[in-house]
Enzyme design. Structure first.
Site: not given
Length: 152
Positions: A53, A55, A83, A86
């Protein structure tokens, strides 16, 4: 010191991710003095990695840049509400401030869903600012998924 948003750079990363066929999410990590430590967009498909992801990629790069597993005083700008995975990484890395654009009712982990920062097991809670450039972030996501539905 005057506040300066870096969400424009996160949006650029999101656009680039979408152009690669990834879900258009971008992230930027900024040091206390305003230096950009890292910028990334989603790369889960490209890397065959469900943890890639925006992040997490930005956190990994910023930690490598500073030579530490923690980023105290740093700010994270991300185009979509993180999410749970993260959000946990944001807490573990001790990021001071989280700025995000679009809310994520389906998979969010900050204000929606898991609400990771509200758990007693969360050892660090950043300051959270939501809705930063939410409209363009939402538009990127909606357009991306609308195009995907047309293809299928």
């Amino acid at each position: 010191m005057m506040f300066r948003s870096y969400m424009d750079l996160a949006l650029q990363e999101a656009v680039a991710a979408g152009a690669r066929g990834e879900v258009p999410v971008g992230a930027v990590i900024v040091a206390p003095g305003g230096e950009i430590r890292a910028a990334a967009g989603n790369r889960t498909r490209e890397l065959n990695d469900p943890t890639a992801h925006a992040e997490l990629l930005a956190i990994r790069a910023a930690c490598a840049a500073v030579g530490s597993e923690r980023l105290p005083g740093h700010a994270l700008y991300v185009t979509l509400e993180p999410c749970a995975m993260c959000a946990a990484a944001i807490a573990a890395s001790r990021i001071a401030r989280l700025y995000y654009g679009a809310s994520d009712p389906k998979s969010g982990g900050v204000e929606q869903g898991a609400r990771v920062f509200s758990h007693p097991q969360c050892h660090h809670v950043p300051e959270v600012y939501d809705g930063i450039a939410a409209a363009p972030a939402e538009a990127l996501l909606k357009d991306f998924f609308a195009d995907r539905r047309k293809v299928e």
